[in-house]
Design a protein around this motif. Structure first.
Motif, PDB file in Angstrom:
ATOM      1  N   LEU A  47     -12.297  13.440   3.886  1.00 54.18           N
ATOM      2  CA  LEU A  47     -11.995  12.015   3.921  1.00 54.18           C
ATOM      3  C   LEU A  47     -12.555  11.362   5.186  1.00 54.18           C
ATOM      4  N   HIS A  99      -8.307  12.400  -4.054  1.00 54.57           N
ATOM      5  CA  HIS A  99      -9.513  11.613  -4.328  1.00 54.57           C
ATOM      6  C   HIS A  99      -9.162  10.249  -4.935  1.00 54.57           C
ATOM      7  N   ILE A 100      -8.342  10.256  -5.965  1.00 53.71           N
ATOM      8  CA  ILE A 100      -7.960   9.018  -6.662  1.00 53.71           C
ATOM      9  C   ILE A 100      -7.249   8.065  -5.709  1.00 53.71           C
ATOM     10  N   SER A 122     -11.032   4.007   0.603  1.00 56.69           N
ATOM     11  CA  SER A 122     -11.610   5.047   1.462  1.00 56.69           C
ATOM     12  C   SER A 122     -11.933   6.294   0.638  1.00 56.69           C
ATOM     13  N   PRO A 123     -12.899   6.192  -0.271  1.00 55.31           N
ATOM     14  CA  PRO A 123     -13.199   7.353  -1.116  1.00 55.31           C
ATOM     15  C   PRO A 123     -13.676   8.540  -0.274  1.00 55.31           C
ATOM     16  N   THR A 173     -16.330  16.482  -1.802  1.00 50.85           N
ATOM     17  CA  THR A 173     -15.337  17.469  -2.207  1.00 50.85           C
ATOM     18  C   THR A 173     -16.099  18.757  -2.488  1.00 50.85           C
ATOM     19  N   ALA A 186      -7.263   7.971  -2.385  1.00 49.37           N
ATOM     20  CA  ALA A 186      -8.141   7.499  -1.312  1.00 49.37           C
ATOM     21  C   ALA A 186      -9.105   6.428  -1.834  1.00 49.37           C
ATOM     22  N   LYS A 187      -9.633   6.660  -3.023  1.00 49.79           N
ATOM     23  CA  LYS A 187     -10.554   5.686  -3.620  1.00 49.79           C
ATOM     24  C   LYS A 187      -9.838   4.356  -3.879  1.00 49.79           C
ATOM     25  N   LYS A 188      -8.611   4.413  -4.403  1.00 52.06           N
ATOM     26  CA  LYS A 188      -7.827   3.194  -4.645  1.00 52.06           C
ATOM     27  C   LYS A 188      -7.574   2.428  -3.356  1.00 52.06           C
ATOM     28  N   ASP A 246      -7.880  16.196  -6.943  1.00 51.35           N
ATOM     29  CA  ASP A 246      -8.123  14.991  -7.746  1.00 51.35           C
ATOM     30  C   ASP A 246      -7.198  13.854  -7.327  1.00 51.35           C
TER      31      ASP A 246
END
Length: 115
Positions: A82, A56-57, A64-65, A69, A59-61, A53
């Motif tokens: 990724l 994920h968080i 680059s989401p 997964t 990378a998204k921020k 998680d």
């Protein structure tokens, strides 16, 4: 985001949540689907999920989401894709069984870096 920046982002996320036995495998000369694989151990299924998680968080921020997964319902292995960096999060016994580091060190380029 460059593969090196993505690798560093994932490593920072894992460090934040106290990932164990983190290894970075440079697979640029062995695989066409990624530049790096990161393999890390977690102490429980909750720990694995929390690390996935966080990757994920973060990378998204960073814009680059993850592409996907896999294994979120698993108690042993979660994979976060990724793109240029694949993150494998496993319980120690699962990691010992599959020996990804050994598998990916076979071949002409045996370099890998441990952190």
């Amino acid at each position: 985001m460059s593969p090196d920046a993505l690798k560093d982002l994932a490593l920072t996320a894992l460090e934040t949540l106290k990932a164990q036995d983190v290894t970075v495998l440079d697979v640029r000369n062995k695989a066409s689907f990624a530049d790096y694989m990161i393999v890390a151990s977690g102490t429980s299924d909750r720990h694995l999920k929390a690390m996935a998680d966080q990757v994920h968080i973060d990378a998204k921020k960073a814009g680059s989401p993850p592409l996907s997964t896999e294994g979120q319902d698993s108690r042993n292995w979660i994979l976060v894709d990724l793109g240029d960096v694949i993150v494998h999060l496993m319980k120690p016994e699962t990691r010992a069984l599959y020996e990804l580091e050994k598998l990916w060190s076979i071949g002409p380029n045996r370099s890998h870096e441990s952190t």
